[in-house]
Design a protein around this motif. Sequence first.
Motif, PDB file in Angstrom:
ATOM      1  N   GLY A  53       0.837  -1.194   0.000  1.00  0.00           N
ATOM      2  CA  GLY A  53       0.000   0.000   0.000  1.00  0.00           C
ATOM      3  C   GLY A  53       0.872   1.243   0.000  1.00  0.00           C
ATOM      4  O   GLY A  53       1.950   1.260   0.586  1.00  0.00           O
ATOM      5  N   ILE A  54       0.371   2.294  -0.691  1.00  0.00           N
ATOM      6  CA  ILE A  54       1.097   3.562  -0.697  1.00  0.00           C
ATOM      7  C   ILE A  54       0.402   4.471   0.323  1.00  0.00           C
ATOM      8  O   ILE A  54      -0.733   4.908   0.117  1.00  0.00           O
ATOM      9  CB  ILE A  54       1.081   4.223  -2.095  1.00  0.00           C
ATOM     10  CG1 ILE A  54       1.459   3.210  -3.200  1.00  0.00           C
ATOM     11  CG2 ILE A  54       1.997   5.438  -2.117  1.00  0.00           C
ATOM     12  CD1 ILE A  54       2.870   2.678  -3.125  1.00  0.00           C
ATOM     13  N   LEU A  55       1.116   4.716   1.408  1.00  0.00           N
ATOM     14  CA  LEU A  55       0.543   5.561   2.464  1.00  0.00           C
ATOM     15  C   LEU A  55       0.638   7.041   2.102  1.00  0.00           C
ATOM     16  O   LEU A  55       1.522   7.412   1.347  1.00  0.00           O
ATOM     17  CB  LEU A  55       1.299   5.329   3.782  1.00  0.00           C
ATOM     18  CG  LEU A  55       1.065   3.954   4.430  1.00  0.00           C
ATOM     19  CD1 LEU A  55       1.986   3.779   5.630  1.00  0.00           C
ATOM     20  CD2 LEU A  55      -0.395   3.784   4.833  1.00  0.00           C
ATOM     21  N   ASN A  56      -0.245   7.927   2.676  1.00  0.00           N
ATOM     22  CA  ASN A  56      -1.266   7.551   3.619  1.00  0.00           C
ATOM     23  C   ASN A  56      -2.556   7.047   2.986  1.00  0.00           C
ATOM     24  O   ASN A  56      -3.269   6.212   3.567  1.00  0.00           O
ATOM     25  CB  ASN A  56      -1.645   8.785   4.480  1.00  0.00           C
ATOM     26  CG  ASN A  56      -0.545   9.159   5.436  1.00  0.00           C
ATOM     27  OD1 ASN A  56       0.211   8.327   5.877  1.00  0.00           O
ATOM     28  ND2 ASN A  56      -0.473  10.454   5.749  1.00  0.00           N
ATOM     29  N   GLY A  57      -2.861   7.586   1.791  1.00  0.00           N
ATOM     30  CA  GLY A  57      -4.205   7.438   1.224  1.00  0.00           C
ATOM     31  C   GLY A  57      -4.751   6.029   1.139  1.00  0.00           C
ATOM     32  O   GLY A  57      -5.948   5.823   1.237  1.00  0.00           O
ATOM     33  N   SER A  58      -3.876   5.028   0.954  1.00  0.00           N
ATOM     34  CA  SER A  58      -4.379   3.692   0.621  1.00  0.00           C
ATOM     35  C   SER A  58      -4.724   2.837   1.840  1.00  0.00           C
ATOM     36  O   SER A  58      -5.137   1.691   1.681  1.00  0.00           O
ATOM     37  CB  SER A  58      -3.369   2.958  -0.248  1.00  0.00           C
ATOM     38  OG  SER A  58      -2.266   2.579   0.542  1.00  0.00           O
ATOM     39  N   LEU A 110      -0.907  -1.399  -4.266  1.00  0.00           N
ATOM     40  CA  LEU A 110      -2.300  -1.006  -4.059  1.00  0.00           C
ATOM     41  C   LEU A 110      -2.350   0.504  -3.834  1.00  0.00           C
ATOM     42  O   LEU A 110      -1.933   0.996  -2.793  1.00  0.00           O
ATOM     43  CB  LEU A 110      -2.895  -1.740  -2.849  1.00  0.00           C
ATOM     44  CG  LEU A 110      -3.048  -3.256  -2.987  1.00  0.00           C
ATOM     45  CD1 LEU A 110      -3.648  -3.836  -1.711  1.00  0.00           C
ATOM     46  CD2 LEU A 110      -3.890  -3.639  -4.197  1.00  0.00           C
ATOM     47  N   GLU A 111      -2.834   1.204  -4.843  1.00  0.00           N
ATOM     48  CA  GLU A 111      -2.947   2.666  -4.753  1.00  0.00           C
ATOM     49  C   GLU A 111      -4.407   3.039  -4.530  1.00  0.00           C
ATOM     50  O   GLU A 111      -5.311   2.406  -5.094  1.00  0.00           O
ATOM     51  CB  GLU A 111      -2.453   3.305  -6.054  1.00  0.00           C
ATOM     52  CG  GLU A 111      -1.065   3.910  -5.971  1.00  0.00           C
ATOM     53  CD  GLU A 111      -0.997   5.191  -5.142  1.00  0.00           C
ATOM     54  OE1 GLU A 111      -1.793   5.372  -4.192  1.00  0.00           O
ATOM     55  OE2 GLU A 111      -0.114   6.004  -5.443  1.00  0.00           O
ATOM     56  N   ASP A 112      -4.618   4.047  -3.703  1.00  0.00           N
ATOM     57  CA  ASP A 112      -5.969   4.571  -3.543  1.00  0.00           C
ATOM     58  C   ASP A 112      -6.422   5.265  -4.826  1.00  0.00           C
ATOM     59  O   ASP A 112      -7.529   5.082  -5.294  1.00  0.00           O
ATOM     60  CB  ASP A 112      -6.036   5.540  -2.355  1.00  0.00           C
ATOM     61  CG  ASP A 112      -4.864   6.516  -2.339  1.00  0.00           C
ATOM     62  OD1 ASP A 112      -3.877   6.282  -3.073  1.00  0.00           O
ATOM     63  OD2 ASP A 112      -4.914   7.508  -1.596  1.00  0.00           O
ATOM     64  N   ILE A 113      -5.512   6.086  -5.385  1.00  0.00           N
ATOM     65  CA  ILE A 113      -5.912   6.862  -6.561  1.00  0.00           C
ATOM     66  C   ILE A 113      -4.690   7.160  -7.426  1.00  0.00           C
ATOM     67  O   ILE A 113      -3.600   7.414  -6.902  1.00  0.00           O
ATOM     68  CB  ILE A 113      -6.624   8.173  -6.135  1.00  0.00           C
ATOM     69  CG1 ILE A 113      -7.209   8.913  -7.344  1.00  0.00           C
ATOM     70  CG2 ILE A 113      -5.694   9.099  -5.367  1.00  0.00           C
ATOM     71  CD1 ILE A 113      -8.225   9.980  -6.982  1.00  0.00           C
TER      72      ILE A 113
HETATM   73 MG    MG Z   1      -1.688   7.996  -2.284  1.00  0.00          MG
END
Ligand code: MG
Length: 380
Positions: A53-58, A110-113
Amino acid sequence: MIIFAFLKIKQVVKLHDLQFKPFISEEEIQKTVQRMANEIANNLKDEVPVFIGILNGSFMFVSDFVKKYPNPCEVTFIKLASYEGVKSTEDIQRLIGLTQDLSGRTVVILEDIIDSGNTLEEVHRIFKNANVKQLIIATLFYKPEAYKKDYKLHYVGIEIPDKFIVGYGLDYNGLGRDLPSVYQLKTTQHMTNLVLFGPPGAGKGTQANFLKEKYNLIHISTGDVFRFNIKNETALGMLAKSYMDKGELVPDQVTIDMLNAEVEKNSDANGFIFDGFPRTNAQADALDKLMDSKDSQINAMVALEVADEVLVQRLLERGKTSGRADDADENIIRNRIKEYYNKTAILKDYYSAQNKYFGVDGVGSIEDITKRLSEVIDKL
Ligand code: MG
Ligand code: IMP
């Protein structure tokens, strides 16, 4: 618990100085995450992938995703930052990089956006010398119009327009990450839109003039809009006239189209005072839809309340000097007042049901009444 959940599903959300409207429901997000988990699991049958995951968003996406992932897997995070306010920046900061050896492993980002793709470029840079077996990119949200890179996106949850969103891990300057659904930035901020009502003789015209000055609102009187369109022979004016000439009612859609044109002519206004419209529930619905299409809403129906006897006296008084025939005859006056209440009762109910009806005492000096109206408007 239930109350808290309910409080989080509000209509418009305000974060710092900006307003956001509901955009993608919790249910749709969960369905999408499930679909992605199934697809990825199907394609990685014989492996134990490492999800990154790419923090923080994800954080929220990763959490839901791995819960729905049907097979064994590993999870870890890297932390990058590229966003300031509502704009992506070129300059990506690597706050926490890779902390374990991933050589030979199948890695799924896994990216949020994915927006401009700058963050993704940095991800590729990080993995360039990591000797992974394969680097797979999965993003929950993707803005195709904003994407400027060529890196393949293997799994995309939902494509969205190039507009700023918050919720489900995504923030606006720190706020909004906790929302379980996604909200979109409203293009129209803080409009004050009023439906002004008052029986004949209540002083509606006078008050509308004060209010439009005080709050910098545009006064849209349906009667004036009709006369303008017919006089200037606009397409809508001619259409309206064709019905009137046949003695038929002008369809609501024609009136709404005229109001739409007025609203668009004044798209930078602080808001509008609607006068003479809506008259029916169907029209009130249509007006709600029109405002919704402008990312806005009717904030209040404000009705001047004046006792019948006072109205009759005022109009008779006016009739002495105005020469208006309909102001001279007491029976005609009483009928007009009665008709007003017959017609507006439904609208009072319509806006009351949305907690948007405000009755204001219309007896007193002009300044007093303006003050009472202002007290209502200032609280909207
Ligand atoms: Mg992000
Ligand atoms: P990119 O580097 O321009 O692709 O943007 C990726 C990062 O910017 C995401 O991981 C988010 O942290 C942030 N971001 C992009 N678009 C939005 C948005 O609409 N709302 C909130 N954050 C966003």
